[in-house]
Design a protein around this motif. Structure first.
Motif, mmCIF file in Angstrom:
data_model
loop_
_atom_site.group_PDB
_atom_site.id
_atom_site.type_symbol
_atom_site.label_atom_id
_atom_site.label_comp_id
_atom_site.label_asym_id
_atom_site.label_seq_id
_atom_site.Cartn_x
_atom_site.Cartn_y
_atom_site.Cartn_z
ATOM 1 N N ARG A 54 0.669 -1.163 -0.224
ATOM 2 C CA ARG A 54 -0.076 0.003 -0.067
ATOM 3 C C ARG A 54 0.785 1.345 -0.060
ATOM 4 N NH1 ARG A 54 -1.741 3.222 2.929
ATOM 5 N NH2 ARG A 54 -0.310 2.522 4.705
ATOM 6 N N ASN A 57 2.195 1.812 -3.251
ATOM 7 C CA ASN A 57 1.457 2.063 -4.421
ATOM 8 C C ASN A 57 1.664 1.071 -5.214
ATOM 9 O OD1 ASN A 57 -0.412 3.109 -6.222
ATOM 10 N ND2 ASN A 57 0.951 4.513 -6.903
ATOM 11 N N ALA A 59 -0.119 -2.081 -5.435
ATOM 12 C CA ALA A 59 -1.317 -2.916 -5.395
ATOM 13 C C ALA A 59 -1.544 -3.338 -7.016
ATOM 14 C CB ALA A 59 -2.241 -2.382 -4.480
ATOM 15 N N HIS A 60 -1.749 -2.356 -7.576
ATOM 16 C CA HIS A 60 -2.185 -2.448 -9.104
ATOM 17 C C HIS A 60 -1.214 -3.400 -9.635
ATOM 18 C CE1 HIS A 60 0.509 0.603 -9.820
ATOM 19 N NE2 HIS A 60 0.673 0.390 -10.861
ATOM 20 N N GLN A 61 -0.012 -3.073 -9.400
ATOM 21 C CA GLN A 61 1.029 -3.866 -10.124
ATOM 22 C C GLN A 61 1.082 -5.295 -9.894
ATOM 23 O OE1 GLN A 61 4.301 -1.294 -10.816
ATOM 24 N NE2 GLN A 61 6.117 -3.139 -11.061
ATOM 25 N N ARG A 63 -1.577 -7.048 -8.794
ATOM 26 C CA ARG A 63 -2.617 -7.457 -9.585
ATOM 27 C C ARG A 63 -2.377 -8.047 -10.729
ATOM 28 N NH1 ARG A 63 -6.385 -5.402 -6.555
ATOM 29 N NH2 ARG A 63 -5.863 -3.296 -7.407
ATOM 30 N N ARG A 64 -1.644 -7.180 -11.707
ATOM 31 C CA ARG A 64 -1.182 -7.176 -12.950
ATOM 32 C C ARG A 64 -0.657 -8.665 -12.996
ATOM 33 N NH1 ARG A 64 -0.206 -1.947 -15.125
ATOM 34 N NH2 ARG A 64 2.073 -2.100 -14.291
ATOM 35 N N GLU A 67 -2.557 -11.484 -12.544
ATOM 36 C CA GLU A 67 -3.459 -11.918 -13.643
ATOM 37 C C GLU A 67 -2.638 -12.400 -14.819
ATOM 38 O OE1 GLU A 67 -3.679 -9.433 -16.652
ATOM 39 O OE2 GLU A 67 -5.105 -11.121 -17.498
ATOM 40 N N SER A 167 1.237 0.310 -24.572
ATOM 41 C CA SER A 167 1.425 1.093 -23.365
ATOM 42 C C SER A 167 2.103 2.141 -23.096
ATOM 43 C CB SER A 167 1.352 0.066 -22.333
ATOM 44 O OG SER A 167 1.412 0.939 -21.079
ATOM 45 N N ARG A 170 3.757 4.048 -16.387
ATOM 46 C CA ARG A 170 3.079 5.301 -15.552
ATOM 47 C C ARG A 170 4.290 5.233 -14.211
ATOM 48 N NH1 ARG A 170 -1.421 3.938 -17.330
ATOM 49 N NH2 ARG A 170 -1.596 2.008 -16.190
ATOM 50 N N ASN A 171 4.480 3.989 -13.706
ATOM 51 C CA ASN A 171 5.199 3.966 -12.512
ATOM 52 C C ASN A 171 6.665 4.629 -12.668
ATOM 53 O OD1 ASN A 171 4.566 3.719 -9.540
ATOM 54 N ND2 ASN A 171 4.174 1.500 -9.892
#
Ligand SMILES: CC(C)NC(=O)[C@H]1CCC[C@H]1Nc1nc(Nc2ccc(C(=O)N(C)C3CCN(C)CC3)cc2)ncc1C(F)(F)F
Length: 280
Positions: A54, A57, A59-61, A63-64, A67, A167, A170-171
């Motif tokens: 958290r 930041n 968490a989205h990475q 998740r990817r 997946e 793409s 972003r990070n």
């Protein structure tokens, strides 16, 4: 009538595993050798702290990564078998790679000869072809992200930076910038050809023991990358130079594609395939 069989897929949980020795530390947590209690199947258990994720930041990475690695099943891509969490941690149940980390081997011997390098690069080409066919760009190909299976076969992992093509990153980058292609350094749009550039950098590092654009400071490295400024030590074979020089090309669309790379003479002449090894 069809007898609807209830397939009971039990979700794995922490108590389903015996935890063994620590294998080391990943970026975001520790990795342990573990074994399923029922089947005695060895896995690598990667633990990640939710609080840490958290804060960073990421968490989205994650998740990817889950997946993508859960879906991509290929012998040269480290498998993600399962994942679950408890109050403070997330657990990834990953394929255990018995022969460990490739960059340890590279550091120990200094550099690989044509046969060793071409054998690994041929497997990397197979893995990248599979990723690109599934519309996934790895984006973080480097020795640190490569593990070795029971027979010494290459296993790429760490899809934390991978995305669906095309793409815009972003990070912010973390770790080495040696593998960044010009289009990412110049923050332009990019596609699967970023992995082709990284394949060239990886090949160079396998053969020379250091990446081609490495230098004392970041600015110089950036300049060498954007001007594609590098040179070969004299022990690099002509075929290897020809192979690398067709990958490290500024314009992404002019880079040799994977189907040509796997047919290049440097690969055909030096890579050892399973058929060469399995006796008739
Ligand atoms: C791709 C990613 C960036 N990297 C990672 O996650 C790293 C971070 C920690 C370990 C590794 N993660 C994994 N490692 C293995 N196998 C393995 C690793 C190390 C050794 C080894 O040589 N020692 C323990 C040696 C034993 C001898 N001593 C002296 C040094 C360490 C032996 C087998 N399988 C799956 C994973 C995975 F990925 F599933 F977690």
């Amino acid at each position: 009538q069809s007898n609807n069989v209830e397939v009971e897929v039990e979700d794995k949980k922490l108590e389903d595993y015996d935890i063994g020795k620590p294998l080391g530390r990943g970026k975001f947590g520790r990795v342990y050798l573990a074994r399923t209690k029922k089947e005695h199947f060895f896995v690598a258990l990667k633990t990640l702290f939710k609080e840490q994720l958290r804060k960073d930041n990421m968490a989205h990475q994650l998740r990817r990564e889950i997946e993508i690695q859960f879906r991509l099943q290929h012998k040269n891509i480290l498998r993600l078998y399962d994942y679950f969490d408890d109050e403070h941690r997330i657990f990834l149940v990953l394929e255990y790679a018995p022969r460990g980390e490739l960059y340890e081997k590279l550091k120990k011997v200094g550099r690989f000869d044509d046969m060793k390098a071409a054998t690994y690069i041929r497997q990397m080409i197979a893995a990248l072809k599979f990723c690109h066919e599934n519309n996934v760009i790895h984006r973080d190909i480097k020795p640190e992200n490569i593990l070795l299976g029971y027979h010494g076969e290459l296993k790429i992992s760490d899809f934390g930076w991978s995305v669906h093509a095309p793409s815009q990153r972003r990070n912010t980058m973390c770790g080495t910038i040696d593998y960044l292609p010009p289009e990412i350094v110049l923050r332009q749009r990019y596609d699967h050809n970023v992995d082709i550039w990284c394949l060239g950098v990886l090949t160079y590092e396998f053969l020379c023991g250091r990446p081609p654009f490495e230098s004392a400071d970041m600015q110089t490295t950036y300049d060498h990358i954007t001007h594609v400024k590098f040179s070969y030590p004299n022990y690099v074979s002509d075929l290897a130079k020809d192979f690398i020089s067709k990958l490290l090309i500024f314009k992404p669309e002019n880079r040799m594609q994977l189907i040509e790379a796997e047919k290049h003479d440097w690969i055909k002449q030096f890579a050892i395939t399973e058929d060469d090894v399995n006796y008739r």
